[in-house]
Motif scaffolding. Structure first.
Motif, PDB file in Angstrom:
ATOM      1  N   GLY A   1      74.300  27.176  -6.784  1.00 53.02           N
ATOM      2  CA  GLY A   1      74.848  28.226  -7.449  1.00 53.02           C
ATOM      3  C   GLY A   1      76.426  28.315  -7.453  1.00 53.02           C
ATOM      4  N   ARG A   2      76.814  27.270  -6.825  1.00 52.78           N
ATOM      5  CA  ARG A   2      78.254  27.053  -6.456  1.00 52.78           C
ATOM      6  C   ARG A   2      78.932  26.798  -8.041  1.00 52.78           C
ATOM      7  NH1 ARG A   2      79.418  24.952  -0.988  1.00 52.78           N
ATOM      8  NH2 ARG A   2      79.020  26.974   0.250  1.00 52.78           N
ATOM      9  N   LEU A   3      80.022  27.116  -8.167  1.00 52.81           N
ATOM     10  CA  LEU A   3      80.939  27.206  -9.693  1.00 52.81           C
ATOM     11  C   LEU A   3      81.740  25.759  -9.428  1.00 52.81           C
ATOM     12  CD1 LEU A   3      83.108  30.328  -9.630  1.00 52.81           C
ATOM     13  CD2 LEU A   3      80.890  29.653 -11.107  1.00 52.81           C
ATOM     14  N   TRP A   4      81.513  25.152 -10.889  1.00 55.83           N
ATOM     15  CA  TRP A   4      82.155  23.686 -11.060  1.00 55.83           C
ATOM     16  C   TRP A   4      83.081  24.252 -12.266  1.00 55.83           C
ATOM     17  CZ3 TRP A   4      80.204  18.243 -10.366  1.00 55.83           C
ATOM     18  CH2 TRP A   4      79.377  18.283  -9.283  1.00 55.83           C
ATOM     19  N   LEU A   5      84.540  23.914 -12.004  1.00 53.05           N
ATOM     20  CA  LEU A   5      85.405  24.062 -12.969  1.00 53.05           C
ATOM     21  C   LEU A   5      85.769  22.497 -13.455  1.00 53.05           C
ATOM     22  CD1 LEU A   5      87.521  25.873 -14.526  1.00 53.05           C
ATOM     23  CD2 LEU A   5      89.038  25.391 -12.604  1.00 53.05           C
TER      24      LEU A   5
ATOM     25  N   ASP B   1      74.693  25.792 -15.977  1.00 54.78           N
ATOM     26  CA  ASP B   1      74.721  26.677 -16.869  1.00 54.78           C
ATOM     27  C   ASP B   1      76.114  27.049 -17.049  1.00 54.78           C
ATOM     28  OD1 ASP B   1      71.969  26.926 -17.369  1.00 54.78           O
ATOM     29  OD2 ASP B   1      71.585  28.712 -15.936  1.00 54.78           O
ATOM     30  N   ALA B   2      76.496  27.228 -18.203  1.00 51.70           N
ATOM     31  CA  ALA B   2      77.890  27.644 -18.565  1.00 51.70           C
ATOM     32  C   ALA B   2      78.072  29.041 -18.091  1.00 51.70           C
ATOM     33  CB  ALA B   2      78.217  27.723 -20.241  1.00 51.70           C
ATOM     34  N   VAL B   3      79.362  29.359 -17.560  1.00 46.08           N
ATOM     35  CA  VAL B   3      79.822  30.436 -16.885  1.00 46.08           C
ATOM     36  C   VAL B   3      81.048  30.983 -17.796  1.00 46.08           C
ATOM     37  CG1 VAL B   3      80.798  31.871 -15.126  1.00 46.08           C
ATOM     38  CG2 VAL B   3      78.952  29.896 -14.641  1.00 46.08           C
TER      39      VAL B   3
ATOM     40  N   CYS C   1      85.734  34.284 -21.708  1.00 43.06           N
ATOM     41  CA  CYS C   1      86.075  32.948 -22.069  1.00 43.06           C
ATOM     42  C   CYS C   1      85.089  32.066 -21.740  1.00 43.06           C
ATOM     43  CB  CYS C   1      87.458  32.469 -21.163  1.00 43.06           C
ATOM     44  SG  CYS C   1      88.860  33.586 -21.833  1.00 43.06           S
ATOM     45  N   GLU C   2      84.790  31.139 -22.948  1.00 45.22           N
ATOM     46  CA  GLU C   2      83.700  29.950 -22.559  1.00 45.22           C
ATOM     47  C   GLU C   2      84.679  28.587 -22.133  1.00 45.22           C
ATOM     48  OE1 GLU C   2      81.511  29.611 -26.092  1.00 45.22           O
ATOM     49  OE2 GLU C   2      79.995  30.840 -24.946  1.00 45.22           O
ATOM     50  N   ALA C   3      85.978  28.589 -22.449  1.00 41.88           N
ATOM     51  CA  ALA C   3      86.849  27.463 -22.443  1.00 41.88           C
ATOM     52  C   ALA C   3      88.303  27.776 -22.661  1.00 41.88           C
ATOM     53  CB  ALA C   3      86.451  26.162 -23.457  1.00 41.88           C
ATOM     54  N   VAL C   4      89.286  27.068 -21.821  1.00 39.10           N
ATOM     55  CA  VAL C   4      90.757  27.202 -22.091  1.00 39.10           C
ATOM     56  C   VAL C   4      91.279  25.915 -22.788  1.00 39.10           C
ATOM     57  CG1 VAL C   4      92.885  27.768 -20.856  1.00 39.10           C
ATOM     58  CG2 VAL C   4      90.802  29.057 -20.505  1.00 39.10           C
ATOM     59  N   HIS C   5      92.044  25.950 -23.799  1.00 42.09           N
ATOM     60  CA  HIS C   5      92.629  24.644 -24.121  1.00 42.09           C
ATOM     61  C   HIS C   5      94.240  24.632 -24.160  1.00 42.09           C
ATOM     62  CE1 HIS C   5      88.896  23.659 -25.790  1.00 42.09           C
ATOM     63  NE2 HIS C   5      88.690  24.745 -26.130  1.00 42.09           N
ATOM     64  N   MET C   6      95.004  23.584 -23.752  1.00 51.17           N
ATOM     65  CA  MET C   6      96.263  23.832 -23.683  1.00 51.17           C
ATOM     66  C   MET C   6      96.761  22.701 -24.743  1.00 51.17           C
ATOM     67  SD  MET C   6      98.818  24.673 -22.077  1.00 51.17           S
ATOM     68  CE  MET C   6      98.607  25.358 -20.536  1.00 51.17           C
ATOM     69  N   ASP C   7      97.697  23.309 -25.489  1.00 55.96           N
ATOM     70  CA  ASP C   7      98.469  22.124 -26.575  1.00 55.96           C
ATOM     71  C   ASP C   7      99.092  21.068 -25.810  1.00 55.96           C
ATOM     72  OD1 ASP C   7     100.861  23.176 -25.753  1.00 55.96           O
ATOM     73  OD2 ASP C   7     101.369  23.652 -27.611  1.00 55.96           O
ATOM     74  N   GLY C   8      99.330  20.080 -26.465  1.00 58.65           N
ATOM     75  CA  GLY C   8     100.172  18.802 -25.998  1.00 58.65           C
ATOM     76  C   GLY C   8     101.314  19.020 -25.087  1.00 58.65           C
ATOM     77  N   ALA C   9     101.972  19.924 -25.949  1.00 58.99           N
ATOM     78  CA  ALA C   9     103.457  20.339 -25.004  1.00 58.99           C
ATOM     79  C   ALA C   9     103.322  21.143 -24.079  1.00 58.99           C
ATOM     80  CB  ALA C   9     104.155  20.880 -26.140  1.00 58.99           C
ATOM     81  N   GLY C  10     102.048  21.479 -23.476  1.00 59.34           N
ATOM     82  CA  GLY C  10     101.911  22.555 -22.385  1.00 59.34           C
ATOM     83  C   GLY C  10     102.357  23.728 -22.612  1.00 59.34           C
ATOM     84  N   ARG C  11     102.588  24.500 -23.745  1.00 63.89           N
ATOM     85  CA  ARG C  11     103.227  25.597 -23.987  1.00 63.89           C
ATOM     86  C   ARG C  11     102.339  26.648 -24.399  1.00 63.89           C
ATOM     87  NH1 ARG C  11     107.536  22.981 -27.473  1.00 63.89           N
ATOM     88  NH2 ARG C  11     109.016  21.709 -25.859  1.00 63.89           N
ATOM     89  N   THR C  12     101.275  26.240 -25.287  1.00 66.90           N
ATOM     90  CA  THR C  12     100.328  27.439 -25.728  1.00 66.90           C
ATOM     91  C   THR C  12      98.831  26.881 -25.114  1.00 66.90           C
ATOM     92  OG1 THR C  12     101.718  27.431 -27.853  1.00 66.90           O
ATOM     93  CG2 THR C  12      99.432  28.396 -27.729  1.00 66.90           C
ATOM     94  N   MET C  13      98.275  28.326 -24.858  1.00 66.33           N
ATOM     95  CA  MET C  13      96.988  28.273 -24.302  1.00 66.33           C
ATOM     96  C   MET C  13      96.242  28.973 -25.077  1.00 66.33           C
ATOM     97  SD  MET C  13      95.636  29.101 -20.520  1.00 66.33           S
ATOM     98  CE  MET C  13      96.521  27.852 -19.532  1.00 66.33           C
TER      99      MET C  13
END
Length: 164
Positions: free
Chosen positions: A99-103, A126-128, A142-154
Motif C-alpha cells: 500500500g505504499r506510494l511510488w512517485l 494502481d494510479a493515485v 492530478c494524474e501526472a505533472v509535466h515540466m517543459d524543457g526549459a524548466g519554467r512551465t508545469m
C-alpha cells in the motif's frame, strides 16, 4: 484525502532526474497520509543506470525517526532516466503489495502509484490521483505533472471528468 506535493518540490525532482544518468531515489515522509517531505537517498544498486535501491542506512534512520514520533515512511520515489513515469515490469517484480506510494519520474513527468495486490499496472500498481500546490492555488485530481524543457512551465494532466 489526496496526497499533496508542492510544485517547487516536484519541479526540482523532475529537473534532478532529467539531469542524471542514473536513477535517483528517495523517501516520501509524512503523517496521516499527507506527504510532508521528500528525502533524497543514495542509490546503492549494482547498476544504478538501470535500477534503484534505497540506501539501507537512510531507510533504517527514517524508520527509527518514525518510531520516535517523526514522520513515517509513506513511500518512495525514483526515476527512469530513459523511460516514462510509469512503473516498469522490474518495479512490479520488486514491489511489495504494502500500500505504499511510488512517485516515479521520467520523460520530464511525474506520476504517483500505490503498490497493491492485483493492481491495474503489471498486476502490482494502481494510479493515485494527487494534488499540487502552486503559489496560493491547489491543483487537485492530478494524474501526472509535466515540466517543459526549459524548466519554467508545469502542466497538470487531470483525471477525466475532473472539475478542477
Amino acid at each position: 484525502m489526496e496526497p499533496e506535493f508542492s510544485s517547487e518540490a516536484l519541479g526540482a525532482l523532475i529537473e534532478q532526474a532529467d539531469g542524471s544518468g542514473v536513477e535517483i531515489c528517495g523517501l516520501l515522509l509524512g503523517r496521516a497520509g499527507r506527504i510532508e517531505t521528500m528525502v533524497a537517498t543514495r542509490n546503492v544498486a549494482a547498476d544504478p543506470a538501470r535500477h534503484f535501491e534505497i540506501d539501507p542506512a537512510a531507510l533504517f534512520a527514517a524508520l527509527r525517526a518514525g518510531r520516535r514520533g517523526g514522520p513515517e515512511i509513506l513511500g518512495h520515489y525514483h526515476s527512469h532516466p530513459s523511460g516514462s513515469a510509469d512503473p516498469s515490469p522490474t518495479d512490479a517484480a520488486q514491489a511489495a503489495a504494502d500500500g505504499r506510494l511510488w512517485l516515479i519520474v521520467g520523460g520530464r513527468a511525474a506520476r504517483l502509484w500505490r503498490a497493491v495486490a492485483e493492481g491495474e499496472r503489471h498486476g502490482r500498481f494502481d494510479a493515485v490521483r494527487f494534488a499540487v500546490t502552486t503559489g496560493g492555488h491547489v491543483e487537485k485530481n492530478c494524474e501526472a505533472v509535466h515540466m517543459d524543457g526549459a524548466g519554467r512551465t508545469m502542466t497538470f494532466a487531470k483525471a477525466q471528468g475532473s472539475p478542477h
